[in-house]
Design an enzyme around this catalytic site. Structure first.
Site, short mmCIF file in Angstrom:
data_model
loop_
_atom_site.label_atom_id
_atom_site.label_comp_id
_atom_site.label_asym_id
_atom_site.label_seq_id
_atom_site.Cartn_x
_atom_site.Cartn_y
_atom_site.Cartn_z
N ASP A 131 -6.33 1.81 -3.55
CA ASP A 131 -7.56 1.48 -3.14
C ASP A 131 -8.13 2.67 -2.38
O ASP A 131 -9.32 2.53 -1.96
CB ASP A 131 -7.64 0.38 -2.06
CG ASP A 131 -6.76 0.34 -1.33
OD1 ASP A 131 -5.77 1.28 -0.91
OD2 ASP A 131 -6.65 -0.71 0.03
N SER A 151 0.84 -1.27 0.13
CA SER A 151 0.15 0.08 -0.04
C SER A 151 0.97 1.24 0.08
O SER A 151 1.56 1.56 -0.92
CB SER A 151 -1.00 -0.08 1.17
OG SER A 151 -1.94 0.95 0.93
N ASP A 156 -1.58 1.50 -3.73
CA ASP A 156 -2.08 0.44 -4.45
C ASP A 156 -3.68 0.92 -4.92
O ASP A 156 -4.44 -0.02 -5.37
CB ASP A 156 -2.12 -0.90 -3.53
CG ASP A 156 -3.10 -0.66 -2.26
OD1 ASP A 156 -3.07 0.48 -1.86
OD2 ASP A 156 -3.48 -1.35 -1.67
N ASP A 170 -3.37 6.63 -2.98
CA ASP A 170 -2.15 5.88 -2.48
C ASP A 170 -1.56 4.69 -3.62
O ASP A 170 -2.02 4.48 -4.53
CB ASP A 170 -2.76 5.33 -1.11
CG ASP A 170 -3.54 3.87 -1.16
OD1 ASP A 170 -4.35 3.73 -2.30
OD2 ASP A 170 -3.92 3.45 -0.20
#
Length: 454
Positions: free
Chosen positions: A247, A99, A245, A243
């Site tokens: 999500d 992440s 990743d 961010d």
């Protein structure tokens, strides 16, 4: 390798430094354990742009395939694209990403078929136990015929599915600056936005897991500075940051001012309730603004309050049949997306709302942003429970004040509230304060900080 899984396996995922804490040999064991715990005949795997991600992902695939599991690799993807594949194919999935963490980290987010999360209470503890038992000798040989490993591109299907949930074809043209932070938004945004009445100004779309421009963590205001400046320079209607990743999504207005994730939660909740005929349950965690349950009720819905954390949100989504859920950390969950979180779908809702009226973004969000918040303030303490107890003692019994301990300590009065929660991983207490005006918020904030840091 010698690995300390207590430091690697967290409450909701696997995360640590590569190769110091884990490597491809350990990833292969996780793949084998994931196959055994889920009992799956087939799984889907994706990965982000970190240098270590392709190797770790392929090792996991080898471990699963060795136990008779057919593996579909979707390659580079955002976390919500992996959730899409898990939902659309009805297969367990694994996403290799850390992440917003720095480049040397990597991790695995795992789910069962239909994007149902795997956490400590839903299979992660069993996976850890198996991996620990295999550390010295390796995974035992399997009698199963080895599974296949094949590749499949899901980006176009993912984008088409999201666009089917939010109609942007008839909105007024918008100029949108997107800061992908060298993360997976740079991979997904061009395809999702293709053909829409949007003029896209891309920032840091080059996939680079070393994050050469800034950390891919928009929750830190320092990482929004470039976006804010570019929005003003371009005269854009809106700025969006993802961010690492992709999500989570964060929004800034045409002046570069951040829009509260609680305001985004309320706005999307109102739209989802309208789409469901003014009926439905909406989940929100206990540090979202008072605005969220107010807007939900005003639009005919039923708000349900939960602890902080995606596992609690997703569990309540499933239990209540909720249509939507939101967290103040900018995670947004949709029933139409298998109860999973997707920052991209939330971004499309905001763009649809903005483009569906003539006014600027501040005018649109004004009705959803009604109070003054402190943001999350972290304090390092020697005794978390002792400081919590001292805070509770200071407010307990005060007239007009209510206390609850659903998650840490929440203290509420007529025109303010605050929540203090201990970190699970660091010696920190996290404080969030909200009030009807700045003066009251600052007074409560300073009072509570004096107790916590006393």
């Amino acid at each position: 390798m010698t690995a300390d899984l207590s430091q690697l396996v967290k409450a909701y995922d696997v995360r640590g430094v590569v190769p110091d804490q884990w490597d491809e040999s350990l990833a292969e064991l996780f793949g084998a354990a994931f196959a055994q715990v889920t009992g799956a005949r087939a799984i889907v795997i994706g990965h982000d742009m970190r240098p270590s991600s392709p190797g770790l992902s392929r090792a996991f695939a080898r471990g699963a395939a060795a136990r008779g599991v057919d593996v579909t690799e979707i390659g580079l993807c955002s976390t919500d694209q992996l959730y899409y594949a898990s939902g659309a194919f009805d297969l367990p999935g694994a996403m290799f990403t850390a992440s917003h963490n720095p480049a040397q980290y990597n991790g695995i987010k795992m789910c069962r078929a239909g994007a149902t999360p795997v956490g400590q209470d839903t299979g992660l503890a069993e996976i850890r136990e198996l991996v620990e038992s295999w550390l010295d000798s390796g995974a035992p040989a399997s009698d199963a015929t080895p599974g296949t490993i094949t590749q499949r591109d899901t980006l176009e299907d993912y984008a088409a599915y999201l666009r089917s949930l939010v109609d942007l074809t008839s909105i007024r043209p918008l100029k949108v600056v997107v800061d992908a932070g060298n993360g997976m938004g740079g991979h997904t945004v061009p395809t999702v936005f293709a053909g829409l009445p949007l003029t896209l100004v891309p920032m840091y779309f080059e996939l680079d897991g070393t994050f050469p421009n800034h950390e891919a963590n928009p929750l830190d205001p320092a990482n929004l500075v470039d976006l804010q400046e570019r929005v003003r320079e371009e005269g854009a209607d809106i700025g969006i940051a993802f961010d690492g990743d992709a999500d989570r999504c964060f929004v800034v207005d045409e002046h570069g001012k951040p829009v509260s994730p609680s305001a985004v939660t309320a706005l999307v909740a109102a739209r989802e309730l309208a789409r469901h005929g003014g009926k439905g349950t909406v989940i929100h965690n206990l540090i979202t603004s008072w605005s969220v349950p107010e807007v939900v009720r005003e639009n005919g819905g039923t708000p349900v309050r939960t602890r902080v954390g995606h596992s609690f949100i997703k569990a309540e989504m499933a239990r209540t049949g909720a249509i939507f859920g939101g967290e103040h950390s900018a995670h947004y969950y949709f029933a139409d997306f298998w109860n999973a979180d997707t920052g991209m779908l939330a971004a499309l809702h905001v763009l649809a709302a903005l483009g569906g009226q003539e006014g600027p973004l501040p005018q649109l969000v004004a009705e959803y942003d009604r109070y003054v918040g402190s943001g999350e303030i972290n304090s390092t303490v020697d005794d978390q429970q002792g400081r919590l107890a001292a805070t509770k003692a200071a407010y307990e019994g005060q007239e007009g004040v209510e206390l609850d301990e659903l998650d840490g300590l929440t203290v509420s009065a007529a025109d303010w509230w605050f929540n203090v929660r201990p970190s699970n991983t660091e010696p920190l207490l996290r404080l969030n304060v909200e009030a009807r005006d700045e003066t009251r918020m600052a007074k409560v904030r300073d009072e509570v900080l004096a107790i916590i840091r006393g």
